[in-house]
Design a protein around this motif. Structure first.
Motif, mmCIF file in Angstrom:
data_model
loop_
_atom_site.group_PDB
_atom_site.id
_atom_site.type_symbol
_atom_site.label_atom_id
_atom_site.label_comp_id
_atom_site.label_asym_id
_atom_site.label_seq_id
_atom_site.Cartn_x
_atom_site.Cartn_y
_atom_site.Cartn_z
ATOM 1 N N ASN A 40 42.521 35.067 36.240
ATOM 2 C CA ASN A 40 41.267 35.813 36.108
ATOM 3 C C ASN A 40 40.179 35.189 36.974
ATOM 4 O OD1 ASN A 40 42.024 37.890 34.425
ATOM 5 N ND2 ASN A 40 41.485 36.822 32.539
ATOM 6 N N VAL A 41 40.139 33.853 36.991
ATOM 7 C CA VAL A 41 39.169 33.165 37.852
ATOM 8 C C VAL A 41 39.432 33.492 39.316
ATOM 9 C CG1 VAL A 41 38.336 30.909 38.635
ATOM 10 C CG2 VAL A 41 38.800 31.287 36.206
ATOM 11 N N VAL A 42 40.709 33.490 39.715
ATOM 12 C CA VAL A 42 41.079 33.827 41.103
ATOM 13 C C VAL A 42 40.592 35.218 41.464
ATOM 14 C CG1 VAL A 42 43.045 34.348 42.616
ATOM 15 C CG2 VAL A 42 43.057 32.267 41.224
ATOM 16 N N LEU A 43 40.853 36.186 40.602
ATOM 17 C CA LEU A 43 40.464 37.570 40.883
ATOM 18 C C LEU A 43 38.955 37.743 40.839
ATOM 19 C CD1 LEU A 43 43.256 39.386 38.858
ATOM 20 C CD2 LEU A 43 42.960 39.469 41.340
ATOM 21 N N ASP A 44 38.314 37.190 39.839
ATOM 22 C CA ASP A 44 36.867 37.375 39.686
ATOM 23 C C ASP A 44 36.082 36.689 40.794
ATOM 24 O OD1 ASP A 44 37.459 38.777 37.412
ATOM 25 O OD2 ASP A 44 36.949 37.161 36.021
ATOM 26 N N THR A 45 36.653 35.619 41.358
ATOM 27 C CA THR A 45 35.980 34.885 42.430
ATOM 28 C C THR A 45 36.303 35.472 43.798
ATOM 29 O OG1 THR A 45 36.257 32.915 41.040
ATOM 30 C CG2 THR A 45 35.483 32.533 43.251
ATOM 31 N N GLY A 46 37.273 36.377 43.854
ATOM 32 C CA GLY A 46 37.622 37.021 45.120
ATOM 33 C C GLY A 46 38.363 36.125 46.079
ATOM 34 N N SER A 68 48.541 41.610 36.661
ATOM 35 C CA SER A 68 49.721 41.487 37.523
ATOM 36 C C SER A 68 49.676 42.506 38.651
ATOM 37 C CB SER A 68 50.995 41.672 36.703
ATOM 38 O OG SER A 68 51.144 40.632 35.762
ATOM 39 N N ASP A 69 49.331 43.739 38.318
ATOM 40 C CA ASP A 69 49.222 44.781 39.340
ATOM 41 C C ASP A 69 48.162 44.419 40.377
ATOM 42 O OD1 ASP A 69 51.183 46.322 38.147
ATOM 43 O OD2 ASP A 69 49.765 47.481 36.950
ATOM 44 N N GLN A 70 47.016 43.909 39.905
ATOM 45 C CA GLN A 70 45.930 43.559 40.821
ATOM 46 C C GLN A 70 46.316 42.395 41.726
ATOM 47 O OE1 GLN A 70 42.882 42.822 37.907
ATOM 48 N NE2 GLN A 70 42.184 44.957 37.882
ATOM 49 N N LEU A 71 46.994 41.399 41.161
ATOM 50 C CA LEU A 71 47.403 40.239 41.953
ATOM 51 C C LEU A 71 48.457 40.611 42.981
ATOM 52 C CD1 LEU A 71 47.504 37.734 38.990
ATOM 53 C CD2 LEU A 71 46.101 37.414 41.042
ATOM 54 N N ALA A 72 49.416 41.440 42.577
ATOM 55 C CA ALA A 72 50.460 41.868 43.506
ATOM 56 C C ALA A 72 49.873 42.657 44.661
ATOM 57 C CB ALA A 72 51.505 42.697 42.764
ATOM 58 N N ARG A 92 52.310 24.119 32.491
ATOM 59 C CA ARG A 92 51.963 24.296 31.091
ATOM 60 C C ARG A 92 52.866 25.366 30.475
ATOM 61 N NH1 ARG A 92 48.928 28.691 29.660
ATOM 62 N NH2 ARG A 92 47.986 29.964 31.290
ATOM 63 N N GLY A 93 52.952 25.362 29.167
ATOM 64 C CA GLY A 93 53.769 26.340 28.485
ATOM 65 C C GLY A 93 53.132 27.713 28.460
ATOM 66 N N ASN A 94 53.957 28.741 28.391
ATOM 67 C CA ASN A 94 53.507 30.123 28.245
ATOM 68 C C ASN A 94 52.456 30.522 29.278
ATOM 69 O OD1 ASN A 94 53.314 32.696 27.144
ATOM 70 N ND2 ASN A 94 51.713 32.090 25.693
ATOM 71 N N PRO A 95 52.825 30.594 30.568
ATOM 72 C CA PRO A 95 51.861 30.994 31.599
ATOM 73 C C PRO A 95 51.696 32.509 31.738
ATOM 74 C CG PRO A 95 53.925 30.415 32.621
ATOM 75 C CD PRO A 95 54.121 30.192 31.145
ATOM 76 N N ASP A 96 51.926 33.241 30.665
ATOM 77 C CA ASP A 96 51.660 34.691 30.629
ATOM 78 C C ASP A 96 52.466 35.488 31.658
ATOM 79 O OD1 ASP A 96 49.545 34.300 28.651
ATOM 80 O OD2 ASP A 96 48.378 33.493 30.316
ATOM 81 N N GLY A 97 53.510 34.900 32.195
ATOM 82 C CA GLY A 97 54.352 35.629 33.138
ATOM 83 C C GLY A 97 53.794 35.751 34.533
ATOM 84 N N ILE A 98 52.689 35.058 34.842
ATOM 85 C CA ILE A 98 52.068 35.193 36.167
ATOM 86 C C ILE A 98 51.673 33.822 36.726
ATOM 87 C CG2 ILE A 98 51.251 37.569 35.952
ATOM 88 C CD1 ILE A 98 48.597 36.587 35.011
#
Length: 268
Positions: A40-46, A68-72, A92-98
């Motif tokens: 989210n930080v990556v996307l929000d920071t552009g 996931s769609d936005q990152l892809a 870390r554990g459980n990286p939300d699949g991304i």
């Protein structure tokens, strides 16, 4: 998404592992963003996304599917990985699949401008990545203007810096001077009052005036601030040590000093 599936032997996965383990040069300043929060930080920071890794079996929220769609779409390349490969890639554990490889932003001294009041932290030879990350998180929390690094000992892309900063290392402006003398010249040119964090021969941190442009210098965990900083008559500022220990952890002492300076500047 219809993405090519890759395994642990793929060069893109090996690149993630080399960055996570800090075992290879990182000339493109890439860092690993794990899970929903950091991405989210990556996307929000552009930020520029170099590579996106997707594991649909490990995604359990609508927000993670949307991101996931936005990152892809944003990434230069995107792959699908298995839960087993994802587990090997993640720290870390459980990286939300991304997981993403993103490019660290860069700031340059000539691009930095200040108002009449400013708050800057200088880290001189900080060695422990987790400490640097915690310092950056504090800089964001107290709305400091800039981090200056001298005698740098750890990469900003180090995974422990990313974790310790809660991703704020991509949001807090930071610049680097290889030698303290260059940083000192730059701070003087920008009319900063410089305080050296030191318990020896220091002024109590509650008694100083932090108005205007203020820079606080903290040193390495083992050796403190390098000698070059003491050759210019800068005031030493200290937090009283009332017990047996003779100093605080660098990130703790810096947090106290930064918030005291912020309180003065904002007239809390």
């Amino acid at each position: 998404m219809d993405l090519q599936q890759i395994g642990i032997g793929h060069p893109a996965v090996k690149q993630v592992l080399s960055i996570q383990n800090n075992t290879a040069p990182n000339r493109f300043r890439l860092f690993v963003a794990e899970g929903l929060w950091e991405n989210n930080v990556v996307l929000d920071t552009g930020l520029d996304v170099d590579t996106f890794f997707w594991c649909p079996e490990a995604i359990h929220s609508d927000e993670a599917r949307k991101r996931s769609d936005q990152l892809a779409e944003r990434a230069h390349r995107a792959f699908r990985v298995s839960p087993k490969t994802l587990e090997r890639m993640a720290e870390r554990g459980n990286p939300d699949g991304i997981i993403s490889l993103a490019r660290m932003p860069e700031w340059h001294p000539e691009q930095i401008h200040f108002g009449k009041s400013a708050l800057v932290l200088v880290t001189d030879a900080i060695e422990i990545p987790g400490n640097l990350g915690t310092l950056i998180r504090t800089l964001d929390a107290c709305q400091a203007d800039l981090l200056i690094m001298t005698n740098r000992r750890t990469r900003m892309s180090h995974p422990k810096v990313i974790r310790g900063s809660q991703g704020m290392s991509v949001r807090v402006p930071h610049i680097e001077f290889p030698e303290p003398a260059d940083a000192i010249t730059w701070l003087k040119r920008h009319r900063f009052t410089v305080y050296l964090a030191d318990t020896d021969e220091s002024v109590n941190y509650r008694r100083l005036d932090y108005q205007g442009r203020t820079a606080i210098v903290v040193g390495s965990e083992r050796y403190g601030i390098s000698k070059a900083w003491y050759e210019h008559g800068f005031t030493r500022v200290g937090v009283p040590m009332l017990g047996y220990a003779d100093s605080l952890n660098v990130s703790v002492s810096a947090s106290i000093l930064l918030y005291e300076a912020r309180a003065h500047q904002n007239r809390w």
